[in-house]
Design a protein around this motif. Structure first.
Motif, PDB file in Angstrom:
ATOM      1  N   SER A 110       0.825  -1.210   0.000  1.00 38.23           N
ATOM      2  CA  SER A 110       0.000   0.000   0.000  1.00 38.23           C
ATOM      3  C   SER A 110       0.855   1.254   0.000  1.00 38.23           C
TER       4      SER A 110
ATOM      5  N   ALA B 147      -3.536  -3.394  -3.864  1.00 36.20           N
ATOM      6  CA  ALA B 147      -4.144  -2.392  -2.982  1.00 36.20           C
ATOM      7  C   ALA B 147      -4.663  -3.084  -1.725  1.00 36.20           C
TER       8      ALA B 147
ATOM      9  N   LYS C 248     -11.177   0.796  -0.769  1.00 36.12           N
ATOM     10  CA  LYS C 248     -11.092   2.253  -0.790  1.00 36.12           C
ATOM     11  C   LYS C 248      -9.795   2.700  -1.459  1.00 36.12           C
ATOM     12  N   GLN C 249      -8.669   2.099  -1.056  1.00 32.64           N
ATOM     13  CA  GLN C 249      -7.399   2.478  -1.665  1.00 32.64           C
ATOM     14  C   GLN C 249      -7.387   2.148  -3.152  1.00 32.64           C
TER      15      GLN C 249
ATOM     16  N   LYS D 299       1.250   3.997  -3.161  1.00 30.11           N
ATOM     17  CA  LYS D 299       0.933   5.407  -2.912  1.00 30.11           C
ATOM     18  C   LYS D 299       2.112   6.319  -3.188  1.00 30.11           C
TER      19      LYS D 299
ATOM     20  N   LEU E  19      -6.649   5.016  -5.915  1.00 28.61           N
ATOM     21  CA  LEU E  19      -5.470   4.922  -6.771  1.00 28.61           C
ATOM     22  C   LEU E  19      -5.840   4.767  -8.242  1.00 28.61           C
TER      23      LEU E  19
END
Length: 281
Positions: A141, A224, A228-229, A145, A233
């Motif tokens: 993660s 991910a 949500k992530q 990011k 992304l």
């Protein structure tokens, strides 16, 4: 057997290959063996590589075009050294690169892979900026990011490369997939100082960027850490494609490329250029 194996795959790099090889020869660390692997070049690259062939520099040529991922794994397979050094055929090593990275790996046996920051150069070998590498957040993660290594700056333990290798099917983002897949069972380190001159054209190639983005979206879906992530992304990646497409239509491709690098002042550029000259002369 040398302590370090350096692997450089090349494909149609007749304009830059000699600089890459010379920068290896000019390393302050001398216990290395260099493999140059031709991926079916149709220009003078192979002829140039053969000019450097020696007891320390071996040329591999099977006449085929298999692609970067296959060639990287081939280089890993043939390496018998304790350490493996990545490099591309259009980049240039700072003379102390290998010495600095091997010193770190020897001093910190828990570290599997070490990267570094890089100066940015254009096709004329002019220094145009700097790209700072950093580790900001662990695991897949954090890497998705914030990114991680500048790929051709990495040096690591050969056993680590043999354990993980590169996966086919992740064209133009094979490094990101490797970092994500291995991050939870590996230890990474970054040397903040620039140890490579990374060639980055001032013009963005939209077609190549779209290929990279397609693979990045695939990696996001795989790694991910939450729905949500993943949504966030993927939205950012799709948004970037839209912006870059507009910039390309408006002929503002230099703007897109500059966003990835930091500027340096004239004095810094002059000092970096002096280092570059010592790398290739």
């Amino acid at each position: 057997m040398a302590a370090v194996t350096i692997g450089i795959p090349f494909y149609n790099n007749e304009e830059t290959l000699k600089y890459a090889i010379q920068s290896v020869i000019n390393q302050t660390y001398v216990d290395w063996h260099l493999y140059l692997i031709n991926d079916g070049s149709t220009d003078r690259s192979l002829e140039i590589a053969r000019q450097f062939e020696s007891s320390k520099i071996k040329i591999i040529d099977d006449g085929e075009n298999k692609g970067l991922i296959s060639r990287l794994n081939q280089l890993i397979d043939i390496s018998e050294s304790e350490y493996f050094v990545r490099m591309d055929a259009d980049d240039i090593m700072v003379p102390e690169r290998i010495e600095r990275q091997i010193s770190l790996l020897e001093a910190r046996p828990e570290i599997d892979l070490a990267g570094a920051s890089a100066y940015i150069i254009n096709n004329n070998n002019s220094v145009t900026g700097i790209r700072i590498a950093s580790i900001r957040g662990g695991g897949p993660s954090g890497i998705l990011k914030n990114g991680l290594f500048i790929h051709p700056t990495v040096t690591g333990r050969t056993r680590w490369f043999k354990k993980y290798k590169y996966k086919e099917g992740f064209y133009r983002a094979e490094d990101l997939e490797l970092w994500c897949r291995s991050s939870e069972t590996s230890n990474f380190a970054i040397i903040k100082e620039p140890l490579l001159f990374y060639r980055d054209s001032s013009l963005m190639n939209l077609a190549k960027y779209k290929e990279s983005s397609k693979t990045v979206r695939k990696i996001i879906k795989l790694y991910a850490n939450s729905s949500k992530q993943k949504v966030i992304l993927l939205f950012k990646e799709n948004f970037k494609i839209s912006v870059y497409t507009i910039l390309d239509l408006l002929r503002f491709t230099k703007v897109a490329n500059r966003r990835r690098n930091s500027s340096i002042d004239q004095l810094q550029a002059e000092k970096a250029l002096a280092v570059l000259r010592s790398s290739i002369n």
